[in-house]
Design a protein around this motif. Structure first.
Motif, PDB file in Angstrom:
ATOM      1  N   UNK A   1      -8.909  -9.021   4.700  1.00 40.82           N
ATOM      2  CA  UNK A   1      -7.503  -9.118   4.316  1.00 40.82           C
ATOM      3  C   UNK A   1      -6.794  -7.779   4.466  1.00 40.82           C
ATOM      4  N   UNK A   2      -7.434  -6.698   4.018  1.00 43.22           N
ATOM      5  CA  UNK A   2      -6.826  -5.367   4.120  1.00 43.22           C
ATOM      6  C   UNK A   2      -6.660  -4.952   5.575  1.00 43.22           C
ATOM      7  N   UNK A   3      -7.656  -5.240   6.415  1.00 39.21           N
ATOM      8  CA  UNK A   3      -7.545  -4.904   7.838  1.00 39.21           C
ATOM      9  C   UNK A   3      -6.385  -5.666   8.486  1.00 39.21           C
ATOM     10  N   UNK A   4      -6.245  -6.919   8.065  1.00 39.89           N
ATOM     11  CA  UNK A   4      -5.148  -7.728   8.598  1.00 39.89           C
ATOM     12  C   UNK A   4      -3.792  -7.118   8.234  1.00 39.89           C
ATOM     13  N   UNK A   5      -3.724  -6.470   7.071  1.00 45.54           N
ATOM     14  CA  UNK A   5      -2.485  -5.831   6.620  1.00 45.54           C
ATOM     15  C   UNK A   5      -2.324  -4.432   7.195  1.00 45.54           C
ATOM     16  N   UNK A   6      -3.316  -3.969   7.957  1.00 43.70           N
ATOM     17  CA  UNK A   6      -3.233  -2.657   8.584  1.00 43.70           C
ATOM     18  C   UNK A   6      -3.603  -1.518   7.672  1.00 43.70           C
TER      19      UNK A   6
ATOM     20  N   UNK B   1     -16.504  -8.491   2.158  1.00 42.61           N
ATOM     21  CA  UNK B   1     -16.030  -8.880   3.490  1.00 42.61           C
ATOM     22  C   UNK B   1     -14.671  -9.553   3.415  1.00 42.61           C
ATOM     23  N   UNK B   2     -14.464 -10.436   2.436  1.00 43.26           N
ATOM     24  CA  UNK B   2     -13.181 -11.133   2.287  1.00 43.26           C
ATOM     25  C   UNK B   2     -12.047 -10.127   2.108  1.00 43.26           C
ATOM     26  N   UNK B   3     -12.219  -9.199   1.164  1.00 41.79           N
ATOM     27  CA  UNK B   3     -11.130  -8.255   0.888  1.00 41.79           C
ATOM     28  C   UNK B   3     -10.926  -7.285   2.052  1.00 41.79           C
TER      29      UNK B   3
ATOM     30  N   UNK C   1     -14.456 -15.661  -5.210  1.00 45.08           N
ATOM     31  CA  UNK C   1     -13.265 -16.454  -5.498  1.00 45.08           C
ATOM     32  C   UNK C   1     -12.127 -15.583  -5.997  1.00 45.08           C
ATOM     33  N   UNK C   2     -12.437 -14.615  -6.856  1.00 48.48           N
ATOM     34  CA  UNK C   2     -11.422 -13.686  -7.361  1.00 48.48           C
ATOM     35  C   UNK C   2     -10.908 -12.811  -6.219  1.00 48.48           C
ATOM     36  N   UNK C   3     -11.835 -12.320  -5.377  1.00 53.07           N
ATOM     37  CA  UNK C   3     -11.424 -11.501  -4.232  1.00 53.07           C
ATOM     38  C   UNK C   3     -10.542 -12.296  -3.279  1.00 53.07           C
ATOM     39  N   UNK C   4     -10.856 -13.575  -3.103  1.00 50.23           N
ATOM     40  CA  UNK C   4     -10.057 -14.436  -2.225  1.00 50.23           C
ATOM     41  C   UNK C   4      -8.657 -14.618  -2.795  1.00 50.23           C
ATOM     42  N   UNK C   5      -8.570 -14.846  -4.105  1.00 53.65           N
ATOM     43  CA  UNK C   5      -7.266 -15.044  -4.737  1.00 53.65           C
ATOM     44  C   UNK C   5      -6.413 -13.781  -4.604  1.00 53.65           C
ATOM     45  N   UNK C   6      -7.045 -12.631  -4.789  1.00 54.66           N
ATOM     46  CA  UNK C   6      -6.330 -11.373  -4.626  1.00 54.66           C
ATOM     47  C   UNK C   6      -5.883 -11.214  -3.173  1.00 54.66           C
ATOM     48  N   UNK C   7      -6.769 -11.569  -2.239  1.00 55.43           N
ATOM     49  CA  UNK C   7      -6.425 -11.486  -0.814  1.00 55.43           C
ATOM     50  C   UNK C   7      -5.259 -12.409  -0.484  1.00 55.43           C
ATOM     51  N   UNK C   8      -5.261 -13.586  -1.042  1.00 63.16           N
ATOM     52  CA  UNK C   8      -4.173 -14.539  -0.817  1.00 63.16           C
ATOM     53  C   UNK C   8      -2.837 -13.954  -1.271  1.00 63.16           C
TER      54      UNK C   8
END
Length: 780
Positions: A103-108, A98-100, A200-207
């Motif tokens: 983030x990807x949806x936010x980037x289009x 869900x996190x990733x 946490x890793x997915x969040x860091x990548x999303x950041x």
């Protein structure tokens, strides 16, 4: 004495850090010691720990290959390539997904997600899923919370022309996948914190993808981090600290609906996730496709959220029923493995999704590592989960026999595997050998790590509130466990079934109560005025607006010998006190009705049993009065019990019968002297009426005089001996026996509990001195 169920390990302060380094803090001495145990010894370090700051998080740039991965994803977004987020089916996996995705949806991005079915595909990436993704036009696959062991699947992705980006946190194995990029803290030498959860890793990548800190995703990070049981220190502590705050005010309709199902309101803590939210999200992937859990976290529709949350809750209830059924079957199988150091149970038809929970239950009950497998009869394979005890690193030891598994992965205390059914016995034999080589018998007991011994006057609401600042609690930052030793003022059972224990302590006008849930059976193993040691967590009990400190008991023990008083209970049943690992000795001159059912560790003796044939035992049960107190003292000295049960029942008491006084003897002798002869057949009633004596009283005096040769008795006629030898009453054996038996009754049966325990204590102290004397003699 009462043994603890667990090994108690008292935390030692770190070397070179035995005191608080400065006095610029108002923290209590107890709190300072708890912080020192966590490597914190200055006011500034304490401030950073107790008030975590987002600016103390590490920069994602420290991850190896993260720039390369981000560039590839941004290129894919610019060129409208299809990106697939490949997740896992547990709470960490679905929150990572869900996190990733967010983030990807936010980037289009043109993106979707895929989570394998636990039952048809198993754990992690698989070839068929990758081929299907390629057919669907995906050119980039990003794994979250999985993939670090997918060597073959990485090669498949390359052959299919897809770029595979792996984000994971599980233990890397000897060979790493040949992926486009690997974002993994343990594969990144420059990243300082190695214990992030998958989310946490997915969040860091999303950041790094977003180019800013996405604090709106922290509620999801808290769920995955806590549910996956990673160490809650450093970055994990900061992320969950702020994530819990976000979760309390989350705008996600799915989480709002799920918390409503869990009846969570207001402030949220780590226990709400660990025991309520996490298990429900996990239940979806345990019973069916985990897509439902991702849909719940992703939905923007209130009605859909409420419907999905209700379905998730129902699945969790079904999961609980399935677990209970399998545990019951598994426990029957374990009874045939009493000699095995590792439990392995397997059966066709078991639900693969809940086997980890079943393994955890078996470990908790039997204190041994456990592997629980579901058998595929058609393929002759077995697939399942394992859990371990703290002293045995399951991952490292299973890696020593890795060729016996088709698939294997996990952590020190938990793992998943697939194997040929024919290898089950060999795996058990190999693990048995490794365990026996590495562990002692004491290592099999569960371990309770104790933060500090505390005194009753130290415990108050202020201290408990202060300790709560250490939260969120979890792995590597456990909730402090305190040890208390004192004499309870009250002990009682609670609950309709009396299955809970309440212990109340009073000291210097301070009161503290201890509550032991499901410990009600210990009530009968605790004697009055006995110091007990308890360990547990401090908390606040609030009832009708009144707040009181309390200690939630996790374990207890009694280190002194104990005296159990069952006097006056006819044919008292002692079988509930029999412990299978202890020896028991019963003093009884008669066959006890239930003796045929006594186990082999119970030995019945009498006072005539030769001492050298009596073995030592933990518990002694006394059903008979001795002929003299020394007999009992000798048996105690021989048995050396730590628990003594006095089960005496006296029907015809000599002590309560009146014992003739010297004046009684004088009066009777004077009457015989005067009359020279008395026919008791005719004159007994007259004597009884004259003095108010009972028949036994008269007969006893007559027998004593006869034994001392003051009189002769024939056919009930007493005749004076005109020339008796002067003797004292004490010279009569009959007189001495009666006085002695009355004294024994008074000492052992009619004494108060305190008098009785004082007598046994003096006997045991004498025994200890004799043992010490003997030890010194042998030493010389």
């Amino acid at each position: 004495m009462l043994q603890s169920k667990s090994n108690w390990k008292f935390n030692m302060l770190p070397e070179n850090m035995t005191q608080w380094m400065d006095d610029s803090s108002n923290l209590s001495p107890v709190m300072k010691e708890l912080l020192i145990q966590r490597g914190i010894s200055t006011a500034q370090e304490a401030q950073d720990f107790l008030s975590p700051k987002l600016e103390n998080l590490n920069d994602p740039i420290g991850f190896q290959s993260i720039d390369k991965a981000c560039t590839r994803v941004h290129t894919a977004i610019e060129q409208n390539e299809k990106i697939l987020v490949y997740g896992d089916y547990d709470a960490d996996g679905v929150s990572s997904t869900t996190v990733l995705l967010k983030a990807l949806q936010e980037l289009g991005a043109n993106c979707d997600y895929y989570i394998p079915n636990r039952f048809t595909e198993g754990y992690g990436p698989n070839e068929e899923a990758f081929k299907h993704a390629s057919e669907e036009g995906y050119s980039v696959i990003i794994t979250v919370d999985t993939g670090i062991a997918s060597v073959h699947e990485a090669e498949v992705a390359k052959q299919l022309g897809m770029d595979l980006i792996i984000t994971d946190h599980h233990e890397p194995q000897e060979e790493l996948p040949d992926a486009y990029a690997i974002i993994h803290p343990k594969c990144s030498p420059d990243y300082p914190f190695k214990e992030l959860a998958g989310v946490g890793v997915a969040f860091k990548f999303s950041q790094h993808l977003l180019g800013y800190f996405p604090d709106h995703l922290l509620d999801l990070v808290a769920i995955g981090t806590i549910a996956d049981l990673v160490p809650l220190v450093r970055e994990n502590r900061i992320l969950t600290f702020y994530g819990l705050k976000k979760l309390a005010i989350t705008k996600r309709f799915g989480l709002q609906a799920l918390m409503k199902q869990c009846k969570i309101e207001g402030k949220i803590n780590e226990q709400d996730i660990g025991f309520l939210i996490g298990p429900r999200l996990n239940a979806v992937g345990r019973l069916q496709d985990a897509d439902l859990a991702v849909q719940l976290l992703m939905t923007d529709d209130v009605e859909e959220a409420e419907h999905l949350a209700e379905v998730v809750n129902e699945l969790n209830q079904e999961r609980q029923r399935i677990v209970a059924s399998i545990v019951k079957e598994a426990e029957k199988m374990v009874s045939d493995q009493t000699e095995q150091s590792v439990i392995i149970v397997a059966k066709a038809g078991w639900n693969e999704g809940v086997l980890g929970i079943v393994a955890s239950r078996l470990v908790k009950k039997y204190d041994r590592p456990a592997i629980v497998l579901a058998i595929n009869e058609e393929k002759q394979t077995a697939k399942g989960s394992a859990r371990s005890i703290p002293a045995f690193d399951l991952f490292q030891n299973c890696m020593k026999i890795r060729p016996l598994f088709t698939h294997f992965g996990g952590h020190a205390q938990a793992a998943g595997m697939t194997l040929p059914l024919s290898n089950v016995l060999e795996i058990q034999a190999e693990l048995n050998a490794l365990i026996q080589e590495q562990l002692t018998s004491d290592d099999f007991k569960q371990v309770i790590e104790i933060s500090k011994t505390i005194c009753i006057p130290e415990i108050n609401e202020e201290l408990i509130t202060e300790i709560d600042q250490l939260a969120p609690f979890g792995m590597a930052n456990p909730k402090p466990i305190f040890h208390l030793n004192a004499i309870p003022s009250e002990i009682r059972q609670l609950g309709n079934m009396k299955n809970h224990l309440k212990v109340l302590f009073n000291e210097k006008d301070k009161k503290i109560e201890g509550i032991g849930f499901s410990m009600g059976e210990l009530f009968h193993n605790i004697t009055p005025k006995t110091p007990i040691s308890i360990v547990g967590e401090l908390g606040i009990n609030e009832w009708n607006g009144i707040k009181k400190p309390q200690l939630i008991i996790q374990d207890l023990k009694i280190e002194e010998w104990q005296l159990f008083d069952h006097r006056g209970k006819k044919q008292f049943d002692i079988s509930p006190y029999f412990h299978p690992q202890e020896q028991h000795v019963v003093i009884s001159n008669q066959e006890i009705e239930s003796e045929s059912g006594y186990p082999g560790n119970v030995c019945r003796i009498s006072y005539d049993t030769p001492l050298d044939t009596i073995a030592r035992a933990e518990t002694l049960y006394i059903y008979e009065l001795p002929d003299n107190l020394q007999q009992l003292q000798d048996i105690i000295n021989q048995v050396q019990p730590v628990n003594i049960h006095v089960c005496l029942y006296v029907e015809n008491s000599l002590y309560l019968s009146s014992i003739p006084s010297r004046e009684d003897f004088k009066w009777f002798y004077a009457m015989v002297w005067k009359k020279k002869q008395i026919d008791l057949n005719k004159e007994l009633q007259m004597i009884m009426d004259a003095k108010g004596w009972k028949k036994d009283h008269v007969i006893f005096i007559s027998k004593v005089f006869f034994e001392l040769e003051f009189v002769k008795i024939e056919n009930g006629v007493i005749q004076l001996n005109t020339s008796p030898v002067k003797k004292d009453l004490q010279e009569s054996r009959i007189y001495q026996e009666r006085m002695n038996k009355a004294h024994i009754e008074k000492t052992l049966y009619y004494s108060t509990y305190q008098e009785l325990i004082d007598w046994f204590r003096a006997t045991i102290n004498y025994m200890d001195r004799e043992g010490l004397k003997e030890e010194i003699t042998h030493g010389l």
